[in-house]
Design a protein around this motif. Structure first.
Motif, PDB file in Angstrom:
ATOM      1  N   TYR A 173       0.826  -1.217   0.000  1.00 59.09           N
ATOM      2  CA  TYR A 173       0.000   0.000   0.000  1.00 59.09           C
ATOM      3  C   TYR A 173       0.860   1.267   0.000  1.00 59.09           C
ATOM      4  CZ  TYR A 173      -4.507  -2.293   0.406  1.00 59.09           C
ATOM      5  OH  TYR A 173      -5.642  -3.015   0.131  1.00 59.09           O
ATOM      6  N   MET A 174       2.010   1.194   0.663  1.00 58.19           N
ATOM      7  CA  MET A 174       2.914   2.355   0.635  1.00 58.19           C
ATOM      8  C   MET A 174       3.397   2.597  -0.799  1.00 58.19           C
ATOM      9  SD  MET A 174       5.173   1.472   3.986  1.00 58.19           S
ATOM     10  CE  MET A 174       4.492   1.524   5.630  1.00 58.19           C
ATOM     11  N   VAL A 175       3.758   1.496  -1.477  1.00 56.92           N
ATOM     12  CA  VAL A 175       4.181   1.602  -2.874  1.00 56.92           C
ATOM     13  C   VAL A 175       3.017   2.132  -3.715  1.00 56.92           C
ATOM     14  CG1 VAL A 175       4.850   0.221  -4.901  1.00 56.92           C
ATOM     15  CG2 VAL A 175       5.949  -0.195  -2.677  1.00 56.92           C
ATOM     16  N   GLY A 176       1.803   1.666  -3.420  1.00 57.82           N
ATOM     17  CA  GLY A 176       0.619   2.121  -4.150  1.00 57.82           C
ATOM     18  C   GLY A 176       0.385   3.619  -3.958  1.00 57.82           C
ATOM     19  N   LEU A 177       0.491   4.069  -2.717  1.00 55.22           N
ATOM     20  CA  LEU A 177       0.278   5.504  -2.454  1.00 55.22           C
ATOM     21  C   LEU A 177       1.314   6.333  -3.203  1.00 55.22           C
ATOM     22  CD1 LEU A 177      -0.518   7.304   0.883  1.00 55.22           C
ATOM     23  CD2 LEU A 177       1.267   8.168  -0.607  1.00 55.22           C
ATOM     24  N   ALA A 178       2.582   5.922  -3.102  1.00 55.59           N
ATOM     25  CA  ALA A 178       3.652   6.701  -3.727  1.00 55.59           C
ATOM     26  C   ALA A 178       3.501   6.711  -5.249  1.00 55.59           C
ATOM     27  CB  ALA A 178       5.015   6.128  -3.333  1.00 55.59           C
ATOM     28  N   THR A 179       3.139   5.565  -5.823  1.00 51.67           N
ATOM     29  CA  THR A 179       2.980   5.494  -7.284  1.00 51.67           C
ATOM     30  C   THR A 179       1.838   6.400  -7.727  1.00 51.67           C
ATOM     31  OG1 THR A 179       3.720   3.197  -7.167  1.00 51.67           O
ATOM     32  CG2 THR A 179       2.701   3.897  -9.223  1.00 51.67           C
ATOM     33  N   ALA A 180       0.730   6.341  -6.999  1.00 51.42           N
ATOM     34  CA  ALA A 180      -0.433   7.161  -7.367  1.00 51.42           C
ATOM     35  C   ALA A 180      -0.095   8.651  -7.252  1.00 51.42           C
ATOM     36  CB  ALA A 180      -1.616   6.815  -6.475  1.00 51.42           C
ATOM     37  N   LEU A 181       0.627   9.013  -6.201  1.00 51.25           N
ATOM     38  CA  LEU A 181       0.964  10.430  -6.005  1.00 51.25           C
ATOM     39  C   LEU A 181       1.905  10.916  -7.123  1.00 51.25           C
ATOM     40  CD1 LEU A 181       0.171  12.511  -3.798  1.00 51.25           C
ATOM     41  CD2 LEU A 181       2.411  12.125  -2.771  1.00 51.25           C
ATOM     42  N   LYS A 182       2.874  10.067  -7.464  1.00 54.22           N
ATOM     43  CA  LYS A 182       3.800  10.452  -8.547  1.00 54.22           C
ATOM     44  C   LYS A 182       3.036  10.638  -9.856  1.00 54.22           C
ATOM     45  CE  LYS A 182       6.938   7.208  -8.303  1.00 54.22           C
ATOM     46  NZ  LYS A 182       8.061   6.365  -8.686  1.00 54.22           N
ATOM     47  N   LEU A 183       2.124   9.730 -10.142  1.00 46.82           N
ATOM     48  CA  LEU A 183       1.348   9.841 -11.388  1.00 46.82           C
ATOM     49  C   LEU A 183       0.526  11.133 -11.386  1.00 46.82           C
ATOM     50  CD1 LEU A 183       0.123   6.139 -11.784  1.00 46.82           C
ATOM     51  CD2 LEU A 183       1.656   7.372 -13.344  1.00 46.82           C
ATOM     52  N   ALA A 184      -0.090  11.430 -10.247  1.00 46.25           N
ATOM     53  CA  ALA A 184      -0.939  12.632 -10.172  1.00 46.25           C
ATOM     54  C   ALA A 184      -0.110  13.901 -10.374  1.00 46.25           C
ATOM     55  CB  ALA A 184      -1.660  12.682  -8.829  1.00 46.25           C
ATOM     56  N   TYR A 185       1.086  13.936  -9.778  1.00 47.82           N
ATOM     57  CA  TYR A 185       1.865  15.175  -9.847  1.00 47.82           C
ATOM     58  C   TYR A 185       2.712  15.275 -11.111  1.00 47.82           C
ATOM     59  CZ  TYR A 185      -0.269  16.872  -5.762  1.00 47.82           C
ATOM     60  OH  TYR A 185      -1.228  17.352  -4.914  1.00 47.82           O
ATOM     61  N   ALA A 186       2.789  14.172 -11.905  1.00 46.38           N
ATOM     62  CA  ALA A 186       3.539  14.227 -13.162  1.00 46.38           C
ATOM     63  C   ALA A 186       2.792  15.073 -14.195  1.00 46.38           C
ATOM     64  CB  ALA A 186       3.761  12.816 -13.688  1.00 46.38           C
ATOM     65  N   HIS A 187       1.450  15.081 -14.125  1.00 47.97           N
ATOM     66  CA  HIS A 187       0.678  15.818 -15.146  1.00 47.97           C
ATOM     67  C   HIS A 187      -0.333  16.735 -14.470  1.00 47.97           C
ATOM     68  CE1 HIS A 187       2.375  13.076 -18.051  1.00 47.97           C
ATOM     69  NE2 HIS A 187       2.023  12.081 -17.251  1.00 47.97           N
TER      70      HIS A 187
END
Ligand code: PLP
Length: 397
Positions: free
Chosen positions: A248-262
Motif C-alpha cells: 500500500y505504501m508503494v501504491g500511495l507513492a505510485t499514485a501520487l507520482k502519477l498525479a503530480y507528473a501531469h
C-alpha cells in the motif's frame, strides 16, 4: 456499466477513486513474491524495506520534505487523529487550546469533540464566510498562550473551497503554534510543497488520487511535538506502530507520482469540464445555486443546492439514470441533519437539505457533462413539483 446495463457516469471522485491499473501493477509483487516483513534482516525483508524507503522518498520529493518526516498511516482519518491527539498529548504542559473551523471533516471535528468532552480541551471555531473561506486574521486573533495547535483543512470536501493555508501557516508560525492541515481533498490536485505552504503537519489519503483505500500519511515537520497514538514496535519513526503495509505504501507513492507528473494539464482539463457543468446546471435547473467559492475551488468540484427538494431524492433520481453522485459528504450519509458545512456558510437548513456534489475525475468526458446537464433539470423539476412550498407546484407531496 451500471447493473441495468446502462452506461455509468461516475461523478463522486471526492468520495473515492478507482485504483489506477499502473498502481495495481506496482503493488502486486509486494503481496506475492516480495512479501517480507520490512523489519526482517534477511534478503526478503531487506527488499521490502528498500521498496518502503523508496516510496517514502518519492512522497517526500513531492512534498518537499525529508523522508523521515513522512509517516504512513491506515487512512486519512487516522492521519487526522494522530495529528490532533498526538499534538494535544505532547503539548499538555503548554496548554489545552486548539483552533479549527466549523467546516472540517468529521475525522477532525469528532476527534476535537472527544478531546473537549473527555479531556478538557477548549476548541475555538473560527468562522467561514458565505463561500466557506476562513479569514486568516481571525485565526491570529484566536491564538492565546495556551494554544497548542491550529488545524484547518486545505480544501473542503463538500463545496471544494480552497483555504488560504499558506497565510494561516505564517500567522501560526509567527506565534510559535504548530499548524496542521487536512489535505485529503487537496491531494492529487493542489500544491503539496510543505515549505511553500509552511505547514507543520499535513494529512493525505491515497484513495482520493487513484491509489488504494486503507493507506494515508501524515507529514510531520521535524521538531513538531507529537506523541504516537498507536504504540508498539517502533515502526514509522516510532509514530505509528504496526508491521508496515509495503504494497500500500508503494501504491500511495505510485499514485501520487502519477498525479503530480501531469498536474497542471489534468487540472486544466477537469476544470474546463467543471465549469461547463456549473454553467449548464445553473442555466437549466430551476432554483439552483452554486455552493462554495466561484474561483477558489477544487478543479473537480461542482456543488449546488436546489430549493424545495432533498439531496437524497436527487441522488436516487440520478442513480436511476446511471449517475453516481453525492449529497454533501459521503461520510455523513444517513444523518438527518443538514450539512454542517453549508449551515456554517450561512445557508438556511431548508435550502441546505437540497445539496448535490458532483465531483469529476480523470475518466470523465464532455459527453458525461452533457448527459448530466440534460437529465438533471427533469429530475429536479419533478421533485420540486412534489413540494407544496415550490411556487407553481402542481402535485401535493
Ligand atoms: N478528510 C477529508 C477532508 C476527507 O474528505 C476525508 C474522506 O472523505 C477524510 C479526511 C477521511 O479520509 P479516509 O477516508 O482516508 O479516512
Amino acid at each position: 456499466m451500471s447493473d441495468k446495463g446502462q452506461r455509468m457516469i461516475y461523478l463522486d471522485h471526492a468520495a473515492t477513486t478507482a485504483v489506477d491499473p499502473r498502481v495495481v501493477e506496482a503493488m502486486l509483487p509486494y503481496w506475492t513474491t516480495q512479501y517480507g516483513n520490512a523489519s526482517s534482516i534477511y534478503r526478503l525483508g531487506r527488499q521490502s524495506r528498500q521498496a518502503m524507503e523508496q516510496a517514502r522518498r518519492d512522497v517526500a520529493d513531492i512534498l518537499g520534505a525529508q523522508p523521515e518526516e513522512i509517516v504512513f498511516t491506515g487512512c486519512g482519518s487516522e492521519s487526522d487523529n494522530l495529528a490532533l491527539r498526538g499534538t494535544a498529548w505532547a503539548s499538555r504542559q503548554k496548554g489545552n487550546h486548539i483552533i479549527t473551523t466549523p467546516i472540517e471533516h468529521h475525522a477532525i471535528s469528532h476527534t476535537l469533540l472527544q478531546l473537549a468532552d473527555h479531556f478538557g480541551y477548549e476548541i475555538t471555531y473560527v468562522p467561514v464566510d458565505q463561500y466557506g473561506v476562513v479569514n486568516p486574521d481571525d485565526v491570529g486573533r484566536a491564538i492565546t498562550d495556551k494554544t497548542v495547535l491550529v488545524t484547518i483543512m486545505y480544501a473542503n470536501n463538500e463545496v471544494g473551497t480552497i483555504e488560504p493555508i499558506a497565510e494561516i501557516a505564517k500567522i501560526a508560525r509567527a506565534k510559535g503554534v504548530p499548524f496542521h492541515t487536512d489535505a485529503v481533498q487537496a491531494g492529487g490536485s493542489l500544491d503539496l510543497n510543505v515549505e511553500r505552504l509552511g505547514v507543520d503537519l499535513l494529512s493525505l489519503s491515497a484513495h482520493k488520487f487513484y491509489g488504494p483505500k486503507g493507506i494515508g500519511l501524515l507529514y510531520v515537520r521535524r521538531g513538531t511535538p507529537l506523541l504516537p497514538t498507536n504504540t508498539g514496535g517502533g515502526q514509522e519513526m516510532g509514530l505509528r506502530a504496526g508491521t508496515e503495509n509495503v504494497a500500500y505504501m508503494v501504491g500511495l507513492a505510485t499514485a501520487l507520482k502519477l498525479a503530480y507528473a501531469h498536474l497542471e494539464e489534468n487540472n486544466r482539463r477537469i476544470a474546463l469540464l467543471r465549469d461547463q457543468l456549473i454553467r449548464g446546471v445553473l442555466s437549466s435547473v430551476q432554483y439552483a445555486h452554486l455552493t462554495g467559492h466561484s474561483t477558489q475551488r477544487l478543479s473537480n468540484n461542482a456543488s449546488f443546492v436546489f430549493d424545495y427538494i432533498e439531496g437524497e431524492s436527487i441522488l436516487l433520481g440520478l442513480d436511476a439514470q446511471g449517475v453516481a453522485a453525492s449529497s454533501g459528504s459521503a461520510c455523513s450519509t444517513g444523518e438527518a441533519e443538514p450539512s454542517h458545512v453549508l449551515t456554517a456558510m450561512g445557508i438556511p437548513p431548508r435550502r441546505a437539505y437540497g445539496s448535490l456534489r458532483l465531483s469529476l475525475g480523470n475518466e470523465n468526458t464532455a459527453q458525461d457533462v452533457q448527459d448530466v446537464v440534460a437529465m438533471l433539470p427533469g429530475i429536479v423539476h419533478k421533485l420540486q413539483q412534489m413540494s407544496p412550498l415550490c411556487p407553481g407546484a402542481t402535485a401535493l407531496a
